[in-house]
Design a protein around this motif. Structure first.
Motif, short mmCIF file in Angstrom:
data_model
loop_
_atom_site.label_atom_id
_atom_site.label_comp_id
_atom_site.label_asym_id
_atom_site.label_seq_id
_atom_site.Cartn_x
_atom_site.Cartn_y
_atom_site.Cartn_z
N VAL A 36 6.05 -6.23 12.68
CA VAL A 36 5.15 -6.73 11.63
C VAL A 36 4.66 -5.56 10.76
O VAL A 36 4.54 -5.67 9.52
N GLY A 37 4.40 -4.42 11.40
CA GLY A 37 3.96 -3.25 10.65
C GLY A 37 5.01 -2.78 9.66
O GLY A 37 4.68 -2.37 8.53
N SER A 38 6.30 -2.82 10.09
CA SER A 38 7.38 -2.43 9.16
C SER A 38 7.41 -3.36 7.96
O SER A 38 7.59 -2.91 6.80
N TYR A 39 7.24 -4.67 8.22
CA TYR A 39 7.23 -5.63 7.11
C TYR A 39 6.07 -5.35 6.16
O TYR A 39 6.23 -5.34 4.93
N LEU A 40 4.88 -5.09 6.70
CA LEU A 40 3.71 -4.84 5.85
C LEU A 40 3.84 -3.51 5.11
O LEU A 40 3.36 -3.37 3.96
N GLU A 41 4.47 -2.51 5.73
CA GLU A 41 4.67 -1.23 5.05
C GLU A 41 5.58 -1.42 3.84
O GLU A 41 5.38 -0.80 2.78
N ILE A 42 6.62 -2.29 4.01
CA ILE A 42 7.50 -2.57 2.87
C ILE A 42 6.71 -3.21 1.74
O ILE A 42 6.82 -2.82 0.55
N GLN A 43 5.88 -4.23 2.13
CA GLN A 43 5.08 -4.89 1.10
C GLN A 43 4.04 -3.93 0.49
O GLN A 43 3.72 -4.01 -0.71
N LYS A 44 3.51 -3.03 1.30
CA LYS A 44 2.51 -2.08 0.81
C LYS A 44 3.12 -1.09 -0.17
O LYS A 44 2.49 -0.70 -1.16
N LEU A 45 4.39 -0.65 0.11
CA LEU A 45 5.06 0.26 -0.80
C LEU A 45 5.31 -0.41 -2.15
O LEU A 45 5.24 0.23 -3.21
N ARG A 46 5.62 -1.72 -2.10
CA ARG A 46 5.87 -2.44 -3.35
C ARG A 46 4.58 -2.75 -4.08
O ARG A 46 4.57 -2.90 -5.30
#
Length: 583
Positions: free
Chosen positions: A435-445
């Motif tokens: 879940v953290g990887s998914y949120l990091e992707i969204q956070k970078l965008r």
């Protein structure tokens, strides 16, 4: 080789147990019967011999009377009378005869037998008895005079025994030349009385027999049987056999005989064999009846055990065999109120639970596949790919290598987790890393997105079904954060209290009013439709199937201003969940 059921085994056991007993009883009974028969024959022979001796003693005692009387002085005077007194007796002769009569009477009364003494005087041509003096016929006397005891019938079914003594003895065959002849007589009634007394001691039927003379019966004798017995013994020349068994008209008789050297008569005694072995036969019948009853009871017991034990066991084994081949429709019908009824009910309950469990597992597997398919679909979403690679391209042009590396690493972790997910359970730490990887992707965008994850160390190893948190986070990003301007916040927290685990996902996004939250909660409990979101509904169904009542998704308002979604489930040891102790 065919299998032997319990009923046959029990019957065979009882038969095998009873056969030696019956064999031993039959052998001992036959031996006892033979011993009893021999002892009875010996006893009867001894009793007959004793009785025969009693009769002989009486007869021999009577046979001594003439020898005793011949030496009496008065009788000697009569013997020594050589002159005939003529037709009339002198006074002296009358006096002498009176004295002789008194002595004859005394001698006759000295025995229990009714007997008579007669003194024949050829000189006087008279016969003297205890109560009379009269003339006699010389020819008749000569005809009757023979050596030993003579027997003649009296025409009334009785016999007269007589014996003569002559003085001098040399004139026995010439009675007219003798000085004195003494005759002793007794009737067969004396012997009949003794036979009656002897018979009264038991169930015997004694009688005397002499060939060419006749039979002396006891008073209550069965003459027909006695006559048939005599005929058969004579035909078989078995009169001298002491102990034997004779069959007359289908009836077996124990026969004992004793021969008298004194009278030349046979004393014969017979008794029905059934009277002797009747008690033994009755005992045998009772024994065989008991054995038959035991055998019948063994059949009944074997049948009851078969019906109450083996038959239910066979049904149970057969049902387990069907269950082995995945026939979950099998059911057992309980009968009565016994242990097998309880086992049958528990079996039926177990099959129902197994069937429900398999259905739940099957549905859960379907939902897992749907979740993974949905996840893969989202992964290959062209917009998701386009946005990610567009971000990488832009950052590369801007020479922002750190952003490129961060996006590449998170994207790699994200796809590695989703494409290689084959386990039914994953640790809570692995799921939250994903879940953290998914949120990091969204956070970078989206630079305006921020998130926090709170996972107590003791709960890191708790196992949960995969892909149950990411759909909640994705909904928070897409339907909460993106639809609201300003900074976006997502908070994820994990806790445990009294065996219940809770994962809370909150955001400060758009949120839902109370009516919207109620409608969403209702849609999660109903079959999935086009309006219902696949992700949340799938997660809710999987938790309920896996953890049962009380598990699932709760929806409420968040203190951050958006939506608060909670995953609830109870700890189950069967899931191999372990709590990690704090360091």
């Amino acid at each position: 080789m065919p299998k032997i059921n319990l009923f046959t085994k029990i019957v065979l056991i009882f038969v095998v147990m009873l056969l030696p007993i019956m064999g031993l009883y039959f052998f001992s009974n036959r031996t006892s019967t033979e011993v009893l028969r021999d002892e009875l024959n010996d006893s009867n022979a001894n009793r007959l011999l004793f009785f025969q001796n009693q009769v002989n003693v009486n007869i021999e005692s009577i046979s001594l009377w003439p020898n005793l009387l011949i030496h009496d002085p008065d009788i000697s005077d009569l013997r020594d009378t050589f002159e005939s007194p003529g037709p009339s007796l002198t006074l002296d002769m009358i006096t002498l005869i009176n004295r002789i009569q008194r002595k004859l009477s005394i001698q006759e009364n000295s025995s229990n037998w009714q007997s008579s003494l007669y003194i024949y005087s050829p000189i006087l041509n008279r016969v003297v008895s205890s109560n009379a003096v009269k003339a006699y016929d010389d020819a008749e006397l000569k005809r009757r005079m023979k050596q030993g005891w003579q027997v003649q019938g009296d025409g009334k079914g009785q016999y007269i025994f007589s014996m003569f003594s002559v003085a001098p003895f040399s004139s026995f065959n010439r009675p007219q030349e003798s000085n004195l002849i003494i005759e002793v007589r007794f009737g067969s009634r004396n012997i009949v009385d003794m036979l009656d007394k002897f018979k009264s001691d038991g169930r015997r039927n004694p009688f005397f027999y002499k060939k060419d003379t006749g039979v002396i019966y006891n008073s209550s004798a069965n003459r027909a049987v006695a006559e048939e017995l005599v005929v058969q013994l004579e035909e078989e020349h078995a009169m001298d056999v002491v102990n034997q068994t004779v069959k007359l008209n289908g009836v077996n008789y124990l026969v004992n005989t004793q021969h008298s050297d004194t009278t030349e008569w046979y004393l014969i005694d017979y008794i029905p064999l059934s009277d002797v072995i009747g008690p033994i036969v009755q005992t045998n019948r009772m024994f065989y009846f008991t054995v038959g009853s035991l055998l019948l009871m063994s059949f009944v017991l074997a049948y009851v055990l078969y019906a109450q034990v083996q038959s239910p066991l066979k049904q149970l084994v057969g049902s387990f065999q069907k269950l082995k081949y995945e026939d979950y429709s099998v059911r057992l019908k309980p009968k009565g109120n016994n242990e097998f009824s309880f086992v049958f009910m528990r079996f039926n309950s177990m099959v129902v639970q197994i069937q429900e469990l398999f259905e739940k597992v099957y549905l859960e597997q379907i939902h897992v596949r749907e979740a993974r398919l949905k996840q893969l679909q989202s992964q290959i979403n062209p917009h998701f790919f386009y946005n990610c690679f567009s971000f990488i391209s832009s950052m590369a042009k801007m020479k922002n290598h750190e952003a490129v590396v961060a996006m590449s690493q998170n994207l790699s972790s994200y796809y590695r987790y989703t494409t290689r997910q084959e386990r039914d359970f994953v640790s809570l730490s692995d799921e939250l890393d994903f879940v953290g990887s998914y949120l990091e992707i969204q956070k970078l965008r989206r630079n305006r997105l921020d998130f926090t994850v709170e996972l107590p160390p003791r709960l890191r190893k708790i196992e949960i079904p995969p892909l149950v948190i990411q759909p909640l986070v994705e909904n928070a990003v897409l339907h909460g954060i993106e639809e609201k301007s300003g900074e976006g916040i997502i908070q994820i927290g994990v806790s445990e209290e009294e065996g219940w685990f809770r994962i809370v996902v909150e955001d400060n996004g758009k949120g839902l009013n109370e009516e919207g939250r109620i409608n969403l909660a209702r849609e999660l409990e109903e079959p999935m439709s086009e309006k219902t979101g696949c992700g949340l509904w799938n997660v809710n169904q999987r938790l309920q199937l896996r953890y049962g009542e009380g598990a699932g998704i709760e929806i409420g308002p968040s203190e951050l201003g958006g939506l608060r979604v909670v995953l609830n489930w109870r700890h189950q040891s069967s899931n191999n969940q372990e709590k990690e102790e704090p360091a």
